[in-house]
Design a protein around this motif. Structure first.
Motif, PDB file in Angstrom:
ATOM      1  N   ASP A   1      33.276  96.528 -48.469  1.00  0.00           N
ATOM      2  CA  ASP A   1      33.002  98.565 -47.564  1.00  0.00           C
ATOM      3  C   ASP A   1      32.531  98.816 -46.463  1.00  0.00           C
ATOM      4  N   THR A   2      33.661  98.923 -45.425  1.00  0.00           N
ATOM      5  CA  THR A   2      33.471  99.133 -43.666  1.00  0.00           C
ATOM      6  C   THR A   2      34.054 100.733 -43.617  1.00  0.00           C
ATOM      7  N   GLY A   3      33.868 101.076 -45.109  1.00  0.00           N
ATOM      8  CA  GLY A   3      33.468 102.523 -44.857  1.00  0.00           C
ATOM      9  C   GLY A   3      35.549 103.441 -43.931  1.00  0.00           C
ATOM     10  N   LYS A   4      36.204 102.571 -44.092  1.00  0.00           N
ATOM     11  CA  LYS A   4      37.747 102.708 -43.154  1.00  0.00           C
ATOM     12  C   LYS A   4      38.235 101.712 -44.331  1.00  0.00           C
ATOM     13  N   GLU A   5      37.473 100.493 -45.113  1.00  0.00           N
ATOM     14  CA  GLU A   5      38.257  99.962 -46.115  1.00  0.00           C
ATOM     15  C   GLU A   5      37.737  99.047 -46.738  1.00  0.00           C
ATOM     16  N   GLN A   6      38.000  98.338 -47.850  1.00  0.00           N
ATOM     17  CA  GLN A   6      37.870  97.445 -48.380  1.00  0.00           C
ATOM     18  C   GLN A   6      38.505  96.507 -49.231  1.00  0.00           C
ATOM     19  N   LEU A   7      37.693  95.366 -48.541  1.00  0.00           N
ATOM     20  CA  LEU A   7      38.189  93.911 -48.246  1.00  0.00           C
ATOM     21  C   LEU A   7      37.513  93.156 -49.191  1.00  0.00           C
ATOM     22  N   THR A   8      38.468  92.064 -50.227  1.00  0.00           N
ATOM     23  CA  THR A   8      37.841  91.185 -51.385  1.00  0.00           C
ATOM     24  C   THR A   8      37.768  90.517 -50.240  1.00  0.00           C
ATOM     25  N   LEU A   9      36.262  89.807 -50.981  1.00  0.00           N
ATOM     26  CA  LEU A   9      35.831  87.843 -50.307  1.00  0.00           C
ATOM     27  C   LEU A   9      35.140  87.152 -51.144  1.00  0.00           C
ATOM     28  N   GLU A  10      35.667  86.293 -51.022  1.00  0.00           N
ATOM     29  CA  GLU A  10      35.285  85.192 -52.244  1.00  0.00           C
ATOM     30  C   GLU A  10      33.841  84.829 -52.075  1.00  0.00           C
ATOM     31  N   VAL A  11      33.132  84.443 -53.117  1.00  0.00           N
ATOM     32  CA  VAL A  11      31.470  83.696 -52.666  1.00  0.00           C
ATOM     33  C   VAL A  11      31.696  82.395 -52.507  1.00  0.00           C
ATOM     34  N   GLN A  12      31.498  82.284 -51.990  1.00  0.00           N
ATOM     35  CA  GLN A  12      31.392  80.997 -51.753  1.00  0.00           C
ATOM     36  C   GLN A  12      30.158  80.224 -51.810  1.00  0.00           C
ATOM     37  N   GLY A  13      28.874  80.759 -51.898  1.00  0.00           N
ATOM     38  CA  GLY A  13      27.595  79.873 -52.041  1.00  0.00           C
ATOM     39  C   GLY A  13      26.561  81.281 -51.492  1.00  0.00           C
ATOM     40  N   VAL A  14      25.059  80.770 -51.966  1.00  0.00           N
ATOM     41  CA  VAL A  14      24.159  81.997 -52.553  1.00  0.00           C
ATOM     42  C   VAL A  14      22.881  81.468 -53.119  1.00  0.00           C
ATOM     43  N   LYS A  15      22.278  81.944 -51.242  1.00  0.00           N
ATOM     44  CA  LYS A  15      20.657  81.108 -51.831  1.00  0.00           C
ATOM     45  C   LYS A  15      19.525  82.535 -52.036  1.00  0.00           C
ATOM     46  N   PHE A  16      18.597  82.450 -51.663  1.00  0.00           N
ATOM     47  CA  PHE A  16      17.587  83.449 -52.034  1.00  0.00           C
ATOM     48  C   PHE A  16      16.312  83.282 -50.931  1.00  0.00           C
ATOM     49  N   PHE A  17      15.836  84.064 -50.266  1.00  0.00           N
ATOM     50  CA  PHE A  17      14.998  83.901 -49.276  1.00  0.00           C
ATOM     51  C   PHE A  17      14.439  85.329 -49.164  1.00  0.00           C
ATOM     52  N   LYS A  18      12.204  85.453 -49.851  1.00  0.00           N
ATOM     53  CA  LYS A  18      11.865  86.398 -49.774  1.00  0.00           C
ATOM     54  C   LYS A  18      12.856  87.630 -50.351  1.00  0.00           C
ATOM     55  N   GLN A  19      13.010  88.671 -50.017  1.00  0.00           N
ATOM     56  CA  GLN A  19      13.541  89.750 -51.116  1.00  0.00           C
ATOM     57  C   GLN A  19      15.782  89.606 -50.505  1.00  0.00           C
ATOM     58  N   PHE A  20      15.574  88.485 -49.955  1.00  0.00           N
ATOM     59  CA  PHE A  20      17.133  88.886 -49.588  1.00  0.00           C
ATOM     60  C   PHE A  20      17.356  87.847 -50.805  1.00  0.00           C
ATOM     61  N   VAL A  21      19.022  88.090 -50.507  1.00  0.00           N
ATOM     62  CA  VAL A  21      19.798  87.095 -51.168  1.00  0.00           C
ATOM     63  C   VAL A  21      20.951  86.638 -49.592  1.00  0.00           C
ATOM     64  N   ILE A  22      20.999  85.471 -49.595  1.00  0.00           N
ATOM     65  CA  ILE A  22      21.544  85.373 -48.466  1.00  0.00           C
ATOM     66  C   ILE A  22      23.033  84.077 -49.239  1.00  0.00           C
TER      67      ILE A  22
END
Length: 172
Positions: free
Chosen positions: A41-62
């Motif tokens: 959600d960019t505030g002006k439009e919504q773009l569909t993005l395909e998730v390719q990879g996920v990892k975790f770092f501290k409290q964040f998700v990469i």
């Protein structure tokens, strides 16, 4: 009812290959492992993005999105929300509700002679260690905090946007 739920916010880029650090706004950040796509959600439009990879770092998700391969393509989206549709949201157990569906709900009490007299409006949900607490903007008493336990929450009807509560001694 809300059709989209926020699962995270892009806080910054991560490296130069298009990965982003996402601050998760979901109860379970591990759900990112199962996500196949999100709406940006960019505030002006919504773009569909395909998730390719996920990892975790501290409290964040990469997160790495398919087709975004360098920092310049993703940098403009810092601060943007990541959403999932209701169909892709986590499945709820019995007596579990999405917070977005509860906010704005009319609240009634079981101790009123006129059961149709509105006690207040649910305006927020506080998540504590033990149980959630519902913040109700009461017409008569101002802000009232009600623990989300069976003894207090008698009925929740998402379709009718109605909640019936029992006011235990000491809550007002």
């Amino acid at each position: 009812m809300e059709q989209f739920f926020q699962v995270g916010v892009i806080s910054s880029t991560h490296g130069i290959r298009g990965e982003v650090k996402v601050f998760p706004t979901t109860d379970n950040p591990q759900r990112f492992k199962k996500l196949k796509e999100v709406l940006l959600d960019t505030g002006k439009e919504q773009l569909t993005l395909e998730v390719q990879g996920v990892k975790f770092f501290k409290q964040f998700v990469i997160v790495k999105f398919k087709g975004i391969d360098n920092i310049n393509e993703i940098e403009q989206y810092k601060g943007c929300s990541l959403l999932v549709s209701r169909e892709n949201a986590v499945k709820l157990k019995k007596d579990e509700y999405f917070i977005a569906d509860l906010i704005g709900m009319k609240v009634y009490t079981d101790d009123r002679e006129d059961l149709e007299e509105v006690f207040g409006i649910l305006k927020d949900v506080i998540q504590t260690g033990a149980n959630e607490v519902y913040v109700i903007d009461s017409y008569e008493h101002g802000e009232v905090l009600i623990p989300a336990i069976r003894q207090c929450i008698l009925d929740v009807d998402i379709e009718k946007q109605r909640m019936e509560i029992h006011l235990m001694d000491g809550l007002i």
